[in-house]
Structure formats: C-alpha cells, structure tokens
Design a protein around this motif. Structure first.
Motif, short mmCIF file in Angstrom:
data_model
loop_
_atom_site.label_atom_id
_atom_site.label_comp_id
_atom_site.label_asym_id
_atom_site.label_seq_id
_atom_site.Cartn_x
_atom_site.Cartn_y
_atom_site.Cartn_z
N VAL A 265 0.82 -1.21 0.00
CA VAL A 265 0.00 0.00 0.00
C VAL A 265 0.86 1.26 0.00
CG1 VAL A 265 -1.93 -1.16 1.13
CG2 VAL A 265 -0.15 -0.09 2.54
N GLY A 266 2.16 1.12 0.11
CA GLY A 266 3.04 2.30 0.14
C GLY A 266 3.13 2.99 -1.21
N ILE A 293 10.31 -5.17 -0.47
CA ILE A 293 11.66 -5.68 -0.65
C ILE A 293 11.70 -6.47 -1.95
CG2 ILE A 293 13.49 -7.14 0.28
CD1 ILE A 293 12.32 -6.69 3.07
N VAL A 294 12.52 -6.03 -2.87
CA VAL A 294 12.70 -6.71 -4.15
C VAL A 294 14.10 -7.31 -4.17
CG1 VAL A 294 12.88 -6.44 -6.65
CG2 VAL A 294 11.08 -5.24 -5.39
N ALA A 295 14.18 -8.60 -4.48
CA ALA A 295 15.47 -9.28 -4.60
C ALA A 295 15.77 -9.55 -6.07
CB ALA A 295 15.46 -10.59 -3.82
N ILE A 296 17.00 -9.25 -6.45
CA ILE A 296 17.49 -9.55 -7.79
C ILE A 296 18.49 -10.68 -7.67
CG2 ILE A 296 18.70 -8.66 -9.81
CD1 ILE A 296 16.17 -7.21 -9.51
N ALA A 452 15.06 -9.97 9.69
CA ALA A 452 14.09 -9.31 10.55
C ALA A 452 14.36 -7.81 10.62
CB ALA A 452 14.11 -9.92 11.95
N ALA A 453 15.64 -7.43 10.73
CA ALA A 453 16.00 -6.01 10.80
C ALA A 453 15.73 -5.29 9.49
CB ALA A 453 17.48 -5.87 11.18
N ALA A 458 12.21 -1.49 6.60
CA ALA A 458 11.74 -1.24 5.24
C ALA A 458 10.34 -0.65 5.18
CB ALA A 458 11.76 -2.55 4.45
N ARG A 459 9.76 -0.35 6.33
CA ARG A 459 8.35 0.09 6.33
C ARG A 459 8.14 1.36 5.52
NH1 ARG A 459 8.99 -1.43 11.94
NH2 ARG A 459 7.96 -3.44 12.33
#
Length: 522
Positions: A265-266, A293-296, A452-453, A458-459
């Motif tokens: 929703v961000g 969070i997007v991982a490549i 977790a951190a 990342a909010r």
C-alpha cells in the motif's frame, strides 16, 4: 571426549587433537577434535564466532594453538607458519578477500604465484611462460578471467575463483575451503563442486567450511558442528540438516521466516522505465514501493551489482528514465545519493564499508557514523556522544555481539560485522536501501536476525537486494526478479514459491530468451 565417527586416526589425512585457543578474555577453541580422511569432504558448521576460521588458520599455520597436536597422515607435525603448512601439503583458501591474492600483480601472476615464490618456474621467467602456466591453472576449474587484469580490480567472486584455481594447482594432500561459495553464483559454485569431486577421487582430504546448507548436502561426506569452540554434533549421510542447525545455534529454526502481507500500500519510491545499463543490453522496467523488498538474483556478471552501483551514483545508466519519489534520479556520486536518503551496502564490506583497524574512527561507533558526519557535524567537530548513542542503538536493535562501541570491526564475527553495516544505514531515515550480497559469509541465525532487521527498517523505504543465492532471495523478498545480460526479468508472484519452482521459472525464461535468438538448448 572425541566424537569422531567415520575416520580412524591412522587413515586421517589431517587430525587436530585437543585444540585450545584463547584471545583474552575470550576462549575461541576448547579442546576441539577434528579429523579429515583421505578422499573425504568434511563440512564444518558453526555460528559466526564459533571458532571455525580460527581452526582453519591453525590447520594452515596462520595461527598457533595454545594447546593441541596436529597429525598429517598419522605423523605429528609442527605447523609454525603458512609456508610450513603448505610444504606439508595443507592449502587454505581464506574467506577474507585480503588473503586471496596480491593486488598490483596480474591475474596470471597470482595464478602461478606459488611457483614464482618457490623458484619452481626457473631463474629467468618470461611473460609468455607465466601466461602459459596461468592458462593451464585456470583451465583446471574453467576460470575465465583476463589474465592481464590487475588482481586488485577483480570483484570478490573472481578473486575467490583465482584463489581456488591456485589451490587446486598446488596438488595438496589437504585442502581447506573457508566459505568458498559465499561470493559465487550457481554456475560458478557448480564448477567448484565438480572440482571437489575430482579432488575427492584423487584422495585429497577437504575441510569445507560453509553456512550454505544446500552446498553441504551436495558435497559433504560428514558434518561436524561446533558451538562456542566445542564439538557438539557429528553426522554421516543421510544428514538431518535441521538437527545440525539446531546444534549449531542452540534452537530450532524454521526454513523460512514469517512473511509480511504481500499487498503493498506504500507509495511508489523507485521507478525504472526502459532503463539500460550498457549500450548492448536490453531495456527493462522495475518499480519498488515503500515497504517492499525486491530481490534480484542471477549469475556472476549478470549485472546485479552494476544496477545497484548506478542507483547509488557509482556508475551510470546509458539510457532510459529513472525516478526517485517521482523526480528524475541521476546521482552524480554517493554523496548526492546519501543526501537524498539512498544508501548502499556493498558486497565486500571490508572494501566498501570499513576503515583499516588502525585508522582513527575505525571502531564500531565511528563506522556507524562515518557517512553521516557531514550532516551530523556541520562545523567539523566530531561529537563523540552522538556517535556513541547511534552505535548503542544499533547494538541494541540488531543484537550486535561486542564488548562496546569502541571495538574495532576485526574483533567481530562476519555476521556481527554485517549487522554494523546495516546499523549504519538505519541510523538515518532512508528512502531507498541497496544491499549487495548482504548475507555473504554469515550463519543462518545471523541471517534471520538481519532479515528481521531489514523488514523492520523497510516500512517507509524501498529495498533492493542483490543475491546469488536463490534460497536467500525467496526468504527475504516480497518480489523476486532475475537478471540476465544486464537486463532485469521480473517474475511476479514467485515470493510464495519454493526454490525448485523458482529455478523452473528461471529455466523457462532462459529457454525463451535462447529461442528468440535461435540458440540451442542443451
């Protein structure tokens, strides 16, 4: 009491008996026993700080034990130096990039360095002779790196491959590999595993230190688990990896951590429209929202690091549009990026994030504060209390194991070092966090803490993470994409898939791309 189960003392290529080592006030090894048989691959598991690297350094003559005995092929030896260990037939490939080769010399020089130092190539050496020998050494593991290139210009993965090629060429009786695949993508790791199989068939004993469970399951004949400098568990095939992990960290660990809701929703933070990283690569689109969070992932050389470097101002996009918070984003350098809240943790933390231990400000507090000093200390006066407070927050939030904020980073384990790097970038509000191989060389417990951190931080920010490990990508990310030839191929919805489904999807993409170009699919 020794827990050796499958290798008799007389048949062991290497046996370390009753190893004790202390770095006051900490006891690193406490009566540790280990054996490696001829033609056996022994995987050594342990959390960061358990004593694995110290044990490897003792086996290779880098560190002297306070107490204990070392046996090679049943004969007691005194390994007083790395040269003595090498002459005895023990070769180590270190985890630390500073110990993998000699910057300033070419790749070819580094590949034949042992022969040059020992005088085995002759008194008069031509560049052509060096290149011929280096080409033969590289061919043994399929290494494809320009031989004239300066070793210091190589990335961590290629430096690791050069060191492995050199070790294989030494024809050792015992080979110690300390996190050998930490910087390698799947293709390069597969090549290493083939080399290990050949060495095993030749009777070489291999001590394989790793946190990667898939690697251990693939190559190991036996698993030895250490915790707090002691041997706590040992297994032969078939392995119970969950039990090994529990023995290593002292608690159960779920395969994957709990995920956040996938609905995002961000607001849109980063948007790439037909971006090109090189003049010959295809354009691609990519967007990341706040809280996402997007991982490549992708093979070595696919462009993962180059993408992050371009977003941080260390290189440039050659074409396309890049927007940050709806405004065109073409940073002229890291200083501008940091000022806008774009932070990056590079894949080689010692090169990109830390100062040498003897440098003023190289302690934990100074490391956390370093990139923020221009903003925090505008008149040029360092405020020790502010640095200390920021470091204390990082220690508390991330669970950094240290004696205090004045510890230098060389005193910390790899996992705690990486927590310091993340704590640095969580000390100020962030818009875009770029993480290049953030879990490199750290154990599963520390990885869970970091994940977790990362999720907690990342909010309000977008996070773009590059990793060569598919399991890591699936564990941490909301969305996973693959990079091929400097082009991002988004694979939406795969954050709920397992690694086999993800690899199948990548394979389908590879097949489709090859078909478009008329390539043959093996």
């Amino acid at each position: 009491m020794s827990l050796l189960v499958s290798t008799s003392k007389s048949s062991a290529a290497l046996r370390l008996a009753g190893m004790d080592k202390s770095y006051r006030p900490m006891r690193v090894l406490d009566g540790f026993d280990l054996s490696v048989g001829r033609g056996e691959v022994v995987a050594l598991m342990g959390a960061n700080g358990a004593g694995k690297s110290t044990l490897a350094k003792i086996a290779s003559g880098v560190v002297q034990p306070d107490k204990g005995r070392i046996f090679l092929a049943g004969r007691e030896v005194n390994l007083g130096s790395p040269r003595a260990a090498r002459e005895a037939g023990i070769i180590i490939v270190h985890q630390s990039p500073d110990q993998l080769g000699v910057p300033g010399l070419s790749v070819a020089d580094n590949l034949v360095l042992d022969g040059l130092c020992a005088g085995g190539i002759g008194a008069f050496v031509s560049k052509r002779q060096i290149h011929l020998r280096a080409r033969a050494v590289a061919a043994r593991i399929g290494l494809d790196v320009p031989l004239d290139r300066d070793f210091g210009e190589l990335g961590p993965a290629h430096r690791q491959l050069v060191a492995i090629a050199r070790a294989v060429a030494a024809d050792a009786a015992v080979l110690v590999l300390d996190e050998p695949t930490a910087t390698l993508a799947a293709t390069e790791a597969g090549r290493l595993f083939e080399v290990i199989e050949r060495l095993r068939a030749r009777g070489v004993g291999i001590l394989y230190i790793s946190h990667r469970l898939a690697d251990i399951h693939r190559v190991a004949d036996r698993i030895v688990v250490m915790r707090n400098g002691r041997l706590v568990s040992e297994q032969v095939r078939p392995f119970d990896l969950a039990a090994a992990v529990k023995a290593m960290i002292g608690r159960n660990l779920d395969q994957f951590g709990a995920r956040r809701a996938s609905a995002l929703v961000g607001r849109l933070i980063l948007n790439l429209d037909r971006a090109c990283l090189t003049s010959s690569s295809e354009p691609f689109d990519l967007s990341i929202h706040a809280g996402e969070i997007v991982a490549i992932t992708g093979a070595l050389g696919s462009g993962k690091s180059r993408l992050l470097r371009a977003l941080f101002g260390l290189s440039r996009f050659v074409d396309g549009r890049v927007d940050l918070d709806g405004v065109p984003w073409r940073p002229r350098g890291p200083a501008e990026a940091i000022a806008r809240g774009v932070f990056m943790a590079g894949e080689d933390r010692w090169r990109s994030s830390f100062l040498p231990p003897s440098t003023p400000g190289a302690d934990l507090a100074g490391t956390v504060a370093l990139p923020h000093r221009r903003r925090w200390f505008r008149l040029g006066f360092v405020q020790g209390r502010r640095e200390h407070a920021a470091a204390q927050r990082a220690i508390g939030t991330l669970g950094i194991r240290c004696s205090g904020t004045r510890d230098t980073l060389d005193l910390l384990s790899g996992g705690n070092q990486q927590k310091v790097v993340l704590g640095r970038w969580q000390a100020r509000p962030c818009r875009l966090l770029l993480l290049d191989e953030p879990f490199q060389g750290i154990d599963v417990g520390a990885r869970r803490d970091l994940i977790a951190a990362i999720r907690a931080g990342a909010r309000d920010a977008a996070t773009l993470l590059a990793t060569s490990d598919v399991e890591e990508a699936l564990e941490v990310a909301d969305t996973v994409a693959v990079m091929r030839n400097h082009t991002v191929i988004c694979l939406p919805g795969l954050h709920t898939a397992d690694s086999s489904a993800f690899l199948a999807a990548i394979g389908a993409v590879e097949a489709s791309k090859a078909a478009e170009k008329g390539e043959l699919i093996p």
